[in-house]
Design a protein around this motif. Sequence first.
Motif, PDB file in Angstrom:
ATOM      1  N   GLY A 156      87.137  23.084-107.673  1.00  0.00           N
ATOM      2  CA  GLY A 156      87.047  22.738-109.085  1.00  0.00           C
ATOM      3  C   GLY A 156      88.388  22.531-109.746  1.00  0.00           C
ATOM      4  N   GLY A 157      89.469  22.609-108.969  1.00  0.00           N
ATOM      5  CA  GLY A 157      90.808  22.364-109.509  1.00  0.00           C
ATOM      6  C   GLY A 157      91.506  23.600-110.029  1.00  0.00           C
ATOM      7  N   ASN A 158      90.932  24.762-109.782  1.00  0.00           N
ATOM      8  CA  ASN A 158      91.539  26.012-110.246  1.00  0.00           C
ATOM      9  C   ASN A 158      92.450  26.572-109.160  1.00  0.00           C
ATOM     10  OD1 ASN A 158      89.893  26.322-112.765  1.00  0.00           O
ATOM     11  ND2 ASN A 158      88.242  26.337-111.265  1.00  0.00           N
ATOM     12  N   ARG A 159      93.641  27.044-109.567  1.00  0.00           N
ATOM     13  CA  ARG A 159      94.609  27.527-108.580  1.00  0.00           C
ATOM     14  C   ARG A 159      95.141  28.920-108.872  1.00  0.00           C
ATOM     15  NH1 ARG A 159      98.559  22.399-107.130  1.00  0.00           N
ATOM     16  NH2 ARG A 159      96.915  20.849-106.741  1.00  0.00           N
ATOM     17  N   ARG A 160      94.908  29.434-110.051  1.00  0.00           N
ATOM     18  CA  ARG A 160      95.530  30.696-110.446  1.00  0.00           C
ATOM     19  C   ARG A 160      94.788  31.869-109.807  1.00  0.00           C
ATOM     20  NH1 ARG A 160      95.101  34.015-115.205  1.00  0.00           N
ATOM     21  NH2 ARG A 160      97.079  35.093-115.640  1.00  0.00           N
ATOM     22  N   VAL A 161      95.507  32.672-109.033  1.00  0.00           N
ATOM     23  CA  VAL A 161      94.883  33.765-108.291  1.00  0.00           C
ATOM     24  C   VAL A 161      94.218  34.753-109.231  1.00  0.00           C
ATOM     25  CG1 VAL A 161      95.255  35.603-106.604  1.00  0.00           C
ATOM     26  CG2 VAL A 161      96.620  33.505-106.474  1.00  0.00           C
ATOM     27  N   LEU A 162      94.925  35.150-110.279  1.00  0.00           N
ATOM     28  CA  LEU A 162      94.385  36.158-111.183  1.00  0.00           C
ATOM     29  C   LEU A 162      93.154  35.649-111.919  1.00  0.00           C
ATOM     30  CD1 LEU A 162      94.931  39.075-111.919  1.00  0.00           C
ATOM     31  CD2 LEU A 162      96.398  38.288-113.784  1.00  0.00           C
ATOM     32  N   SER A 163      93.088  34.357-112.186  1.00  0.00           N
ATOM     33  CA  SER A 163      91.906  33.809-112.855  1.00  0.00           C
ATOM     34  C   SER A 163      90.671  33.979-111.985  1.00  0.00           C
ATOM     35  CB  SER A 163      92.111  32.323-113.177  1.00  0.00           C
ATOM     36  OG  SER A 163      93.115  32.156-114.145  1.00  0.00           O
ATOM     37  N   PHE A 164      90.825  33.781-110.688  1.00  0.00           N
ATOM     38  CA  PHE A 164      89.692  33.987-109.787  1.00  0.00           C
ATOM     39  C   PHE A 164      89.286  35.457-109.760  1.00  0.00           C
ATOM     40  CE2 PHE A 164      87.966  35.062-105.606  1.00  0.00           C
ATOM     41  CZ  PHE A 164      86.847  34.240-105.590  1.00  0.00           C
ATOM     42  N   ILE A 165      90.267  36.337-109.666  1.00  0.00           N
ATOM     43  CA  ILE A 165      89.981  37.770-109.602  1.00  0.00           C
ATOM     44  C   ILE A 165      89.291  38.244-110.875  1.00  0.00           C
ATOM     45  CG2 ILE A 165      91.052  40.062-109.532  1.00  0.00           C
ATOM     46  CD1 ILE A 165      93.160  38.895-107.644  1.00  0.00           C
ATOM     47  N   GLU A 166      89.742  37.753-112.011  1.00  0.00           N
ATOM     48  CA  GLU A 166      89.216  38.218-113.295  1.00  0.00           C
ATOM     49  C   GLU A 166      87.760  37.840-113.518  1.00  0.00           C
ATOM     50  OE1 GLU A 166      92.072  36.509-115.922  1.00  0.00           O
ATOM     51  OE2 GLU A 166      93.355  38.307-115.949  1.00  0.00           O
ATOM     52  N   GLN A 167      87.266  36.841-112.799  1.00  0.00           N
ATOM     53  CA  GLN A 167      85.888  36.404-113.025  1.00  0.00           C
ATOM     54  C   GLN A 167      84.881  37.156-112.150  1.00  0.00           C
ATOM     55  OE1 GLN A 167      85.724  32.186-112.103  1.00  0.00           O
ATOM     56  NE2 GLN A 167      85.163  32.583-109.976  1.00  0.00           N
ATOM     57  N   ARG A 168      85.371  38.117-111.344  1.00  0.00           N
ATOM     58  CA  ARG A 168      84.454  38.868-110.493  1.00  0.00           C
ATOM     59  C   ARG A 168      84.858  40.346-110.470  1.00  0.00           C
ATOM     60  NH1 ARG A 168      84.475  39.887-105.695  1.00  0.00           N
ATOM     61  NH2 ARG A 168      82.602  38.690-105.168  1.00  0.00           N
ATOM     62  N   GLU A 169      84.111  41.131-109.702  1.00  0.00           N
ATOM     63  CA  GLU A 169      84.362  42.570-109.615  1.00  0.00           C
ATOM     64  C   GLU A 169      85.725  42.837-108.981  1.00  0.00           C
ATOM     65  OE1 GLU A 169      82.868  46.645-110.010  1.00  0.00           O
ATOM     66  OE2 GLU A 169      82.262  44.716-110.818  1.00  0.00           O
ATOM     67  N   ALA A 170      86.547  43.654-109.646  1.00  0.00           N
ATOM     68  CA  ALA A 170      87.886  43.947-109.125  1.00  0.00           C
ATOM     69  C   ALA A 170      88.318  45.333-109.572  1.00  0.00           C
ATOM     70  CB  ALA A 170      88.889  42.904-109.609  1.00  0.00           C
ATOM     71  N   VAL A 171      89.236  45.922-108.816  1.00  0.00           N
ATOM     72  CA  VAL A 171      89.804  47.222-109.151  1.00  0.00           C
ATOM     73  C   VAL A 171      91.317  47.144-108.919  1.00  0.00           C
ATOM     74  CG1 VAL A 171      89.334  48.097-106.819  1.00  0.00           C
ATOM     75  CG2 VAL A 171      89.731  49.706-108.685  1.00  0.00           C
ATOM     76  N   THR A 172      92.089  47.727-109.825  1.00  0.00           N
ATOM     77  CA  THR A 172      93.550  47.692-109.748  1.00  0.00           C
ATOM     78  C   THR A 172      94.088  49.052-109.326  1.00  0.00           C
ATOM     79  OG1 THR A 172      93.687  45.986-111.472  1.00  0.00           O
ATOM     80  CG2 THR A 172      95.673  47.262-111.043  1.00  0.00           C
ATOM     81  N   VAL A 173      95.047  49.046-108.402  1.00  0.00           N
ATOM     82  CA  VAL A 173      95.672  50.276-107.909  1.00  0.00           C
ATOM     83  C   VAL A 173      97.145  50.249-108.297  1.00  0.00           C
ATOM     84  CG1 VAL A 173      96.215  51.684-105.883  1.00  0.00           C
ATOM     85  CG2 VAL A 173      94.054  50.398-105.985  1.00  0.00           C
ATOM     86  N   GLU A 174      97.602  51.259-109.011  1.00  0.00           N
ATOM     87  CA  GLU A 174      98.985  51.335-109.473  1.00  0.00           C
ATOM     88  C   GLU A 174      99.860  52.018-108.422  1.00  0.00           C
ATOM     89  OE1 GLU A 174     102.091  50.673-112.197  1.00  0.00           O
ATOM     90  OE2 GLU A 174      99.989  50.092-112.479  1.00  0.00           O
ATOM     91  N   PHE A 175     101.004  51.400-108.123  1.00  0.00           N
ATOM     92  CA  PHE A 175     101.980  51.962-107.184  1.00  0.00           C
ATOM     93  C   PHE A 175     103.257  52.318-107.937  1.00  0.00           C
ATOM     94  CE2 PHE A 175      99.074  49.688-104.513  1.00  0.00           C
ATOM     95  CZ  PHE A 175      99.042  50.405-103.316  1.00  0.00           C
ATOM     96  N   GLU A 176     103.844  53.437-107.557  1.00  0.00           N
ATOM     97  CA  GLU A 176     105.015  53.931-108.271  1.00  0.00           C
ATOM     98  C   GLU A 176     106.276  53.186-107.837  1.00  0.00           C
ATOM     99  OE1 GLU A 176     104.634  56.301-104.461  1.00  0.00           O
ATOM    100  OE2 GLU A 176     103.276  55.517-106.007  1.00  0.00           O
ATOM    101  N   PRO A 177     107.313  53.164-108.695  1.00  0.00           N
ATOM    102  CA  PRO A 177     108.590  52.551-108.310  1.00  0.00           C
ATOM    103  C   PRO A 177     109.151  53.215-107.064  1.00  0.00           C
ATOM    104  CG  PRO A 177     108.530  52.938-110.670  1.00  0.00           C
ATOM    105  CD  PRO A 177     107.315  53.619-110.094  1.00  0.00           C
TER     106      PRO A 177
END
Length: 209
Positions: A156-177
């Motif tokens: 469909g012409g979409n290329r942005r990785v985060l846009s794909f992730i945001e439209q479905r189930e996702a979980v974010t894991v924070e890593f320390e410096p």
Amino acid sequence: MNERIAGIILAGGLSRRMGGGDKGLLALGDRPVLAHIAARLRPQVGAMALNANGDPARFRNLGLPVVPDTMHGFQGPLAGILAGLEWTAAHGGCTAALTVAGDTPFFPKDLAARLQAAAAERPGAIALAASCGRQHPTFALWPLAVRAELESFLAGGNRRVLSFIEQREAVTVEFEPGGGSGLGFDPFFNINMPGDFAQAQTILQGLEP
């Protein structure tokens, strides 16, 4: 090591900000950037491949299968993720692909374990890394079940990785410096510009015993 996870190094970009060419083949310390990445990823996964376009012979010394994009036209990392998922599905035995960027040599040594643990609590979800207040969508654990949806998204012409992730189930894991090293750098520091090599060399020297 998780035998059911395949590791995919995303190195299919054009490296425009580095003047073109393969920045992953430039030397960092005594070996190429991609060799550092492969060494950090190998203990975390059951199989591993490199997503890159063009002549695969230039990566011969890495000893990895080279998987080109399945969609033409250098459509960015999302196309590389799709190619990696297709390779993972054909490889057999793996149920998910862990992607890492080909210009980020200091990502956490527990990346696979922590993303897998987060994904286990949200079956079917994409688990992605974050640090220093930023998400890193190319550092993510992708279930094989997203392949068809991802292919349709790209078509469909979409290329942005985060846009794909945001439209479905996702979980974010924070890593320390520092990635647990005690040093203060962002573990997802990437080599984008020529001047970044000096910073990468400083980090590398701090990590070496």
